[in-house]
Structures are given as C-alpha cells and as structure tokens.
Design an enzyme around this catalytic site. Structure first.
Site, PDB file in Angstrom:
ATOM      1  N   GLY A  35       0.801  -1.233   0.000  1.00  0.00           N
ATOM      2  CA  GLY A  35       0.000   0.000   0.000  1.00  0.00           C
ATOM      3  C   GLY A  35       0.827   1.272   0.000  1.00  0.00           C
ATOM      4  O   GLY A  35       0.283   2.358  -0.196  1.00  0.00           O
ATOM      5  N   GLU A  36       2.135   1.155   0.218  1.00  0.00           N
ATOM      6  CA  GLU A  36       2.967   2.370   0.217  1.00  0.00           C
ATOM      7  C   GLU A  36       3.013   2.969  -1.181  1.00  0.00           C
ATOM      8  O   GLU A  36       2.919   2.268  -2.188  1.00  0.00           O
ATOM      9  CB  GLU A  36       4.388   2.044   0.702  1.00  0.00           C
ATOM     10  N   ARG A  91     -11.390  21.587   7.350  1.00  0.00           N
ATOM     11  CA  ARG A  91     -12.554  21.813   8.209  1.00  0.00           C
ATOM     12  C   ARG A  91     -12.228  21.598   9.685  1.00  0.00           C
ATOM     13  O   ARG A  91     -12.950  22.068  10.545  1.00  0.00           O
ATOM     14  CB  ARG A  91     -13.722  20.905   7.778  1.00  0.00           C
ATOM     15  N   GLN A  92     -11.167  20.858   9.980  1.00  0.00           N
ATOM     16  CA  GLN A  92     -10.732  20.725  11.387  1.00  0.00           C
ATOM     17  C   GLN A  92      -9.713  21.841  11.613  1.00  0.00           C
ATOM     18  O   GLN A  92      -8.503  21.627  11.672  1.00  0.00           O
ATOM     19  CB  GLN A  92     -10.128  19.327  11.634  1.00  0.00           C
ATOM     20  N   HIS A 124     -12.064  26.035   3.012  1.00  0.00           N
ATOM     21  CA  HIS A 124     -13.278  26.093   3.836  1.00  0.00           C
ATOM     22  C   HIS A 124     -13.291  27.298   4.775  1.00  0.00           C
ATOM     23  O   HIS A 124     -14.294  27.996   4.876  1.00  0.00           O
ATOM     24  CB  HIS A 124     -13.424  24.798   4.632  1.00  0.00           C
ATOM     25  N   ASP A 161     -25.857  27.785   4.508  1.00  0.00           N
ATOM     26  CA  ASP A 161     -25.581  28.243   5.875  1.00  0.00           C
ATOM     27  C   ASP A 161     -24.937  29.625   5.821  1.00  0.00           C
ATOM     28  O   ASP A 161     -24.492  30.084   4.763  1.00  0.00           O
ATOM     29  CB  ASP A 161     -24.720  27.244   6.660  1.00  0.00           C
ATOM     30  N   LYS A 184     -28.161  26.654   9.473  1.00  0.00           N
ATOM     31  CA  LYS A 184     -27.874  25.218   9.552  1.00  0.00           C
ATOM     32  C   LYS A 184     -27.215  24.870  10.884  1.00  0.00           C
ATOM     33  O   LYS A 184     -26.334  25.582  11.338  1.00  0.00           O
ATOM     34  CB  LYS A 184     -26.947  24.824   8.407  1.00  0.00           C
ATOM     35  N   ARG A 186     -25.192  21.623  12.542  1.00  0.00           N
ATOM     36  CA  ARG A 186     -24.676  20.277  12.268  1.00  0.00           C
ATOM     37  C   ARG A 186     -24.864  19.419  13.507  1.00  0.00           C
ATOM     38  O   ARG A 186     -24.401  19.755  14.588  1.00  0.00           O
ATOM     39  CB  ARG A 186     -23.208  20.345  11.850  1.00  0.00           C
ATOM     40  N   ASP A 210     -22.275  26.133  -2.419  1.00  0.00           N
ATOM     41  CA  ASP A 210     -21.510  25.792  -1.210  1.00  0.00           C
ATOM     42  C   ASP A 210     -20.059  25.535  -1.614  1.00  0.00           C
ATOM     43  O   ASP A 210     -19.768  25.341  -2.801  1.00  0.00           O
ATOM     44  CB  ASP A 210     -22.121  24.538  -0.552  1.00  0.00           C
TER      45      ASP A 210
HETATM   46  C1  R5P Z   1     -19.705  23.189   5.910  1.00  0.00           C
HETATM   47  O1  R5P Z   1     -19.809  24.196   6.604  1.00  0.00           O
HETATM   48  C2  R5P Z   1     -19.468  23.221   4.430  1.00  0.00           C
HETATM   49  O2  R5P Z   1     -19.546  24.505   3.917  1.00  0.00           O
HETATM   50  C3  R5P Z   1     -20.437  22.292   3.713  1.00  0.00           C
HETATM   51  O3  R5P Z   1     -21.741  22.820   3.862  1.00  0.00           O
HETATM   52  C4  R5P Z   1     -20.365  20.904   4.258  1.00  0.00           C
HETATM   53  O4  R5P Z   1     -19.055  20.432   4.276  1.00  0.00           O
HETATM   54  C5  R5P Z   1     -21.244  19.971   3.460  1.00  0.00           C
HETATM   55  O5  R5P Z   1     -21.211  18.710   4.054  1.00  0.00           O
HETATM   56  P1  R5P Z   1     -22.329  17.651   3.743  1.00  0.00           P
HETATM   57  O6  R5P Z   1     -22.444  17.515   2.259  1.00  0.00           O
HETATM   58  O7  R5P Z   1     -21.795  16.384   4.394  1.00  0.00           O
HETATM   59  O8  R5P Z   1     -23.592  18.112   4.381  1.00  0.00           O
END
Ligand code: R5P
Length: 285
Positions: A35-36, A91-92, A124, A161, A184, A186, A210
C-alpha cells in the site's frame, strides 16, 4: 516552467499547463503491494520553475503530494509552486473538543516545508491561512461557477448556511440575482438540521452554492425546503464535489442538476478552476 500533476489532479494539471502554455511533465505514481506510495518524475527539472498540482482529499493523496515535492526538490529546481486545489482537513481548523488535533495546521506544516508558495481554491475557512510561514493564496472558484449558473438561467442564489454566504454573494452579484441563506446546525458528520425559513423561490430556478458537498446532507435538506416552497428547479453547485457515502444518488432524488469544479475530478465537474489558477500563477513569474 513545467506543470506536474499528481494522480488526484491529472485533468486540472493538463488544463493549467494549456492555459499557461507550458509543458506538462510526466509523473508515474503507483502503490507497492503493502500500500505504500511510489512516485517518479520523468522530466529533467534542473533550474526549472515548477508547478505541482495535487488535491489532498485522501491520506494517500497527501503522502503522494509530499513524495512528489521531495522528488521535485531533488532536481534543485528554481522555484516550486504547490497547488492544492482541494486542501483536505481544512474543516478541522480549530480544537472543537479538548484533546483534538488542529488537523489543518498539521497538514500545512508538512506541505509548506518543501515548497516556495502554495495555492489553494475556496478553502473552507480562511483562518487556516494564518498557519502558513510561506506565501499562500486562496483562489476563488466562484467566478466560473457563477458563469455556469448564469448560462443555466439561475434566478436566485441560496447559501445553505451563514458561513458560505460570502461565496453565494459573489455568485449572486455576477449573475445579478438576489441571495439568501439558511440557518444550519450540524448534528454530526452525516446529519444537519436546517431551520425552516420563508424564501422568495416560488416558481424560480434556484442555485444552492456551497464550498463542499461531502455526504450531501446539507444540500438535501436545503433542497427539500426549496421544493416545499415551490421552487421550479434546484441546481446544486459547489467547488469541491467530494460526494462521500453515496451522496450523488441521494442528491439526484431531490436536486435537478449537480455541478462542481475540477478541484476534485468527477462526473459533475462542469467548470474548471484552471483559468483562475493560471491568472494567479502569472503574477509569480
Ligand atoms: C460546511 O460548513 C461546508 O460549507 C459544507 O456545507 C459541508 O461540508 C457539506 O457537508 P455535507 O455535504 O456532508 O452536508
């Protein structure tokens, strides 16, 4: 100047080479039985200005990027611009719960070590740019998406959002339509809750814009609201079409059209970010 593309971004790399009118290099990537990853560059890059293009959606693609940078630097190149069209782990971008990693920072530290400059597209959260010690630029994919939506006759732009509303505003401004957004929350990685809100969408062709579509949960919920309120057509548009866990099949049931850019190359990649990347790269020449 030469453009090289990793296995995550061959199409975008070739489009970029074409737009810059430079040669596309030849790169071999393969996996060993365990897998490397293995990479080999077949061009002579001695004293070249090199552009490397590789999205990092998976851990394997991250490793491949690091190996390609290492292989490129072995040539003693004049300069290296690393283009990470989709920058994974962005995103993290902070510690949400004690004990977590700031994954975006960890990746940045590894990727910036072997390059002079880094370009990414519609990251993001812009806050991650503060972790870079080298020149970094975030390119917008929204101009090309707006052009597509304008040609498709979109009559209203919706951000699912508040966090994405600035991108939706850019699109709305280019098309010349109104822009609105939803609230929104989550719940977890796969579930979102969108508060019901009255929108001016009756009998309209609405574009939901988005940065990322991952599981599709966000777009499914937003699209349901639009259809319930009488929207005649829903187009879902994003820069990065990750489409995890059967997202496309889910989306096809509630959305009329799905488009994304070529930061993640897939069947919905209807627009290219190559022209915007080429414009930015020309500024470094
Ligand atoms: C989150 O804030 C991003 O802008 C997207 O809305 C998010 O990553 C979408 O994720 P999913 O398709 O899993 O709802």
């Amino acid at each position: 100047m030469k453009v090289l593309g990793g296995s995550a971004s061959p199409l975008l790399a070739s489009r970029l080479a074409k737009d810059l009118d430079v040669k596309l290099g030849t790169v071999d990537t393969k996996r060993f039985p365990d897998g490397e990853c293995y990479v080999r560059i077949h061009d002579d890059l001695e004293r070249e200005d090199v552009i490397l293009v590789q999205s990092t959606r998976s851990d394997q693609e991250v490793i491949e990027l690091l190996l390609l940078q290492d292989a490129i630097q072995e040539f003693r190149v004049r300069s290296l611009i690393t283009v990470v069209p989709y920058f994974g782990y962005a995103r993290q971008d902070k510690i949400f719960n004690k004990g977590e990693a700031i994954s975006a920072r960890a990746l940045i530290q590894a990727i910036q070590r072997n390059t002079d400059t880094l370009l990414m597209v519609d990251v993001h959260n812009l806050s991650i740019l503060t972790h870079f010690d080298i020149p970094v630029e975030n390119i917008s994919g929204m101009l090309q998406i707006a052009q597509y939506l304008k040609d498709a006759g979109a009559e209203m732009v919706l951000s699912p959002d508040e966090g994405s509303v600035s991108r939706a505003r850019i699109v709305g401004q280019i098309i010349g339509t109104s822009v609105d957004y939803l609230e929104k929350t989550r719940i977890d990685g796969e579930t979102v809750k969108i508060t019901t809100k009255m929108l001016d969408v009756y009998r309209k062709r609405v574009a939901i814009v988005d940065d990322i579509i991952a599981t599709g949960g966000t777009i499914v919920e937003a699209s349901r609201q639009l259809k319930d309120q009488g929207a005649k057509e829903v187009i879902a548009a994003c820069t990065h079409g990750l489409f995890a866990q059967g997202a496309l099949q889910k989306l096809e049931k509630v959305v009329d059209t799905i488009i994304s850019s070529d930061t993640i190359e897939n069947e919905t990649s209807a627009v290219s970010v190559a022209p915007e990347l080429a414009k930015a790269i020309k500024n470094y020449q």
